[in-house]
Design a protein around this motif. Structure first.
Motif, PDB file in Angstrom:
ATOM      1  N   VAL A  10       0.858  -1.183   0.000  1.00  0.00           N
ATOM      2  CA  VAL A  10       0.000   0.000   0.000  1.00  0.00           C
ATOM      3  C   VAL A  10       0.892   1.230   0.000  1.00  0.00           C
ATOM      4  CG1 VAL A  10      -1.753   1.282   1.262  1.00  0.00           C
ATOM      5  CG2 VAL A  10      -1.843  -1.209   1.199  1.00  0.00           C
ATOM      6  N   GLN A  11       0.719   2.076  -0.994  1.00  0.00           N
ATOM      7  CA  GLN A  11       1.487   3.306  -1.113  1.00  0.00           C
ATOM      8  C   GLN A  11       0.687   4.491  -0.577  1.00  0.00           C
ATOM      9  OE1 GLN A  11       4.608   3.629  -2.187  1.00  0.00           O
ATOM     10  NE2 GLN A  11       4.588   5.822  -1.857  1.00  0.00           N
ATOM     11  N   ASN A  12      -0.596   4.535  -0.907  1.00  0.00           N
ATOM     12  CA  ASN A  12      -1.420   5.660  -0.512  1.00  0.00           C
ATOM     13  C   ASN A  12      -2.829   5.154  -0.247  1.00  0.00           C
ATOM     14  OD1 ASN A  12      -2.483   8.161  -0.079  1.00  0.00           O
ATOM     15  ND2 ASN A  12      -2.440   8.812  -2.221  1.00  0.00           N
ATOM     16  N   LEU A  21      -1.328   0.926  -4.960  1.00  0.00           N
ATOM     17  CA  LEU A  21      -0.413  -0.164  -4.604  1.00  0.00           C
ATOM     18  C   LEU A  21       0.896   0.009  -5.356  1.00  0.00           C
ATOM     19  CD1 LEU A  21      -2.710  -3.311  -4.733  1.00  0.00           C
ATOM     20  CD2 LEU A  21      -2.113  -1.935  -2.764  1.00  0.00           C
ATOM     21  N   ARG A  22       1.998  -0.294  -4.674  1.00  0.00           N
ATOM     22  CA  ARG A  22       3.326  -0.307  -5.293  1.00  0.00           C
ATOM     23  C   ARG A  22       3.610  -1.771  -5.646  1.00  0.00           C
ATOM     24  NH1 ARG A  22       6.147   2.018  -1.216  1.00  0.00           N
ATOM     25  NH2 ARG A  22       6.625  -0.010  -0.359  1.00  0.00           N
ATOM     26  N   ILE A  23       3.725  -2.033  -6.932  1.00  0.00           N
ATOM     27  CA  ILE A  23       3.898  -3.409  -7.395  1.00  0.00           C
ATOM     28  C   ILE A  23       5.370  -3.764  -7.515  1.00  0.00           C
ATOM     29  CG2 ILE A  23       3.277  -5.059  -9.210  1.00  0.00           C
ATOM     30  CD1 ILE A  23       0.900  -3.865  -7.692  1.00  0.00           C
ATOM     31  N   ASP A  24       6.184  -2.853  -8.093  1.00  0.00           N
ATOM     32  CA  ASP A  24       7.609  -3.110  -8.295  1.00  0.00           C
ATOM     33  C   ASP A  24       8.386  -1.864  -7.896  1.00  0.00           C
ATOM     34  OD1 ASP A  24      10.023  -4.143  -9.034  1.00  0.00           O
ATOM     35  OD2 ASP A  24       9.670  -4.010 -11.188  1.00  0.00           O
ATOM     36  N   GLU A  25       9.318  -2.033  -6.961  1.00  0.00           N
ATOM     37  CA  GLU A  25      10.077  -0.908  -6.434  1.00  0.00           C
ATOM     38  C   GLU A  25      11.107  -0.396  -7.438  1.00  0.00           C
ATOM     39  OE1 GLU A  25      11.075   1.953  -3.650  1.00  0.00           O
ATOM     40  OE2 GLU A  25       9.447   0.521  -3.540  1.00  0.00           O
ATOM     41  N   GLU A  26      11.768  -1.297  -8.145  1.00  0.00           N
ATOM     42  CA  GLU A  26      12.859  -0.903  -9.039  1.00  0.00           C
ATOM     43  C   GLU A  26      12.354  -0.117 -10.242  1.00  0.00           C
ATOM     44  OE1 GLU A  26      14.939  -4.447 -10.047  1.00  0.00           O
ATOM     45  OE2 GLU A  26      15.635  -4.767  -7.999  1.00  0.00           O
ATOM     46  N   ASN A  76       9.396   1.367 -10.297  1.00  0.00           N
ATOM     47  CA  ASN A  76       8.420   2.320  -9.787  1.00  0.00           C
ATOM     48  C   ASN A  76       7.031   2.099 -10.397  1.00  0.00           C
ATOM     49  OD1 ASN A  76       7.625   4.338  -8.088  1.00  0.00           O
ATOM     50  ND2 ASN A  76       8.107   5.989  -9.523  1.00  0.00           N
ATOM     51  N   VAL A  77       6.603   0.844 -10.382  1.00  0.00           N
ATOM     52  CA  VAL A  77       5.295   0.493 -10.925  1.00  0.00           C
ATOM     53  C   VAL A  77       4.259   0.622  -9.808  1.00  0.00           C
ATOM     54  CG1 VAL A  77       3.912  -1.327 -11.987  1.00  0.00           C
ATOM     55  CG2 VAL A  77       6.326  -1.081 -12.572  1.00  0.00           C
ATOM     56  N   LYS A  78       3.265   1.461 -10.073  1.00  0.00           N
ATOM     57  CA  LYS A  78       2.182   1.662  -9.117  1.00  0.00           C
ATOM     58  C   LYS A  78       0.862   1.389  -9.813  1.00  0.00           C
ATOM     59  CE  LYS A  78       4.739   5.025  -6.470  1.00  0.00           C
ATOM     60  NZ  LYS A  78       4.882   6.418  -6.092  1.00  0.00           N
ATOM     61  N   MET A  79      -0.110   1.010  -9.008  1.00  0.00           N
ATOM     62  CA  MET A  79      -1.403   0.660  -9.567  1.00  0.00           C
ATOM     63  C   MET A  79      -2.484   1.142  -8.610  1.00  0.00           C
ATOM     64  SD  MET A  79      -2.715  -3.198 -10.093  1.00  0.00           S
ATOM     65  CE  MET A  79      -2.725  -3.526 -11.811  1.00  0.00           C
ATOM     66  N   GLN A  80      -3.544   1.685  -9.154  1.00  0.00           N
ATOM     67  CA  GLN A  80      -4.652   2.119  -8.312  1.00  0.00           C
ATOM     68  C   GLN A  80      -5.779   1.090  -8.424  1.00  0.00           C
ATOM     69  OE1 GLN A  80      -6.412   5.932  -9.277  1.00  0.00           O
ATOM     70  NE2 GLN A  80      -6.386   6.464  -7.114  1.00  0.00           N
ATOM     71  N   VAL A  81      -6.232   0.575  -7.266  1.00  0.00           N
ATOM     72  CA  VAL A  81      -7.282  -0.444  -7.236  1.00  0.00           C
ATOM     73  C   VAL A  81      -8.380  -0.004  -6.265  1.00  0.00           C
ATOM     74  CG1 VAL A  81      -5.720  -2.347  -7.783  1.00  0.00           C
ATOM     75  CG2 VAL A  81      -6.160  -1.775  -5.413  1.00  0.00           C
ATOM     76  N   LEU A  82      -9.525  -0.623  -6.404  1.00  0.00           N
ATOM     77  CA  LEU A  82     -10.613  -0.373  -5.462  1.00  0.00           C
ATOM     78  C   LEU A  82     -10.271  -0.989  -4.110  1.00  0.00           C
ATOM     79  CD1 LEU A  82     -13.756  -1.094  -7.635  1.00  0.00           C
ATOM     80  CD2 LEU A  82     -13.142   1.084  -6.618  1.00  0.00           C
ATOM     81  N   LYS A  83     -10.674  -0.318  -3.058  1.00  0.00           N
ATOM     82  CA  LYS A  83     -10.449  -0.860  -1.710  1.00  0.00           C
ATOM     83  C   LYS A  83     -11.140  -2.209  -1.549  1.00  0.00           C
ATOM     84  CE  LYS A  83      -9.825   2.675   1.751  1.00  0.00           C
ATOM     85  NZ  LYS A  83     -10.455   3.420   2.840  1.00  0.00           N
ATOM     86  N   GLN A  84     -12.323  -2.341  -2.122  1.00  0.00           N
ATOM     87  CA  GLN A  84     -13.107  -3.568  -1.985  1.00  0.00           C
ATOM     88  C   GLN A  84     -12.437  -4.769  -2.642  1.00  0.00           C
ATOM     89  OE1 GLN A  84     -15.881  -3.936  -0.158  1.00  0.00           O
ATOM     90  NE2 GLN A  84     -15.659  -1.826   0.482  1.00  0.00           N
TER      91      GLN A  84
END
Length: 156
Positions: A105-107, A117-122, A124-132
């Motif tokens: 969880v990033q934010n 969500l932060r998927i890959d640190e190297e 910098n892959v981030k993804m926005q998903v529903l909380k549900q």
């Protein structure tokens, strides 16, 4: 022999012919005899097709009520567990989504429907998903440290 049996059954009012009525029993009053001859008494009326249904209905309703109470309780507990899981999300929690994506969880905002969500640190892959869509939070020591870096000795 059969005639004697049938005569006794008819006189006593027992057996398969009891509903047909019979002669008045000794000691019975005139009103009782008239009621027996008219087909009255304890037997249900012939025109009432729902007589047996009304006797079974309370038992059926009781069983249905018990079934609803038993089956509804686990579902309510599961909903409360999921609500608590989603309300307790914080930064750097390692989670799994319903689609099988694992990330950190990033934010997260308490009033928002979305989580980043932060998927890959190297990369910098981030993804926005529903909380549900979050179904599980990993409870291990790496969740507070962030994503684990690959060991350099494994990439030789």
């Amino acid at each position: 022999m059969n005639e004697l049996y049938l005569t006794l059954v008819w006189l006593t009012g027992c057996g398969p012919f009891a509903q047909l009525g019979g002669p008045p029993r000794p000691g019975a009053g005139a009103a009782d005899a008239a009621g027996t001859a008219a087909g009255g008494g304890a037997a249900p009326a012939a025109g009432d097709p729902f007589g047996s249904l009304w006797t079974i209905m309370p038992m059926m309703l009781g069983i249905m009520l018990i079934f609803m109470l038993i089956s509804g309780r686990p579902q309510k507990k599961e909903q409360q567990r999921v609500q608590k899981l989603l309300s307790d999300l914080k930064k750097n929690d390692r989670v799994v989504t319903a689609g099988g994506i694992i990330g950190w969880v990033q934010n997260v905002a308490p009033d928002s429907k979305f989580v980043t969500l932060r998927i890959d640190e190297e990369k910098n892959v981030k993804m926005q998903v529903l909380k549900q869509s979050i179904v599980r939070v990993f409870e291990d020591e790496t969740s507070s440290e962030g994503p684990a870096k690959p060991a350099s000795s494994l990439q030789s």
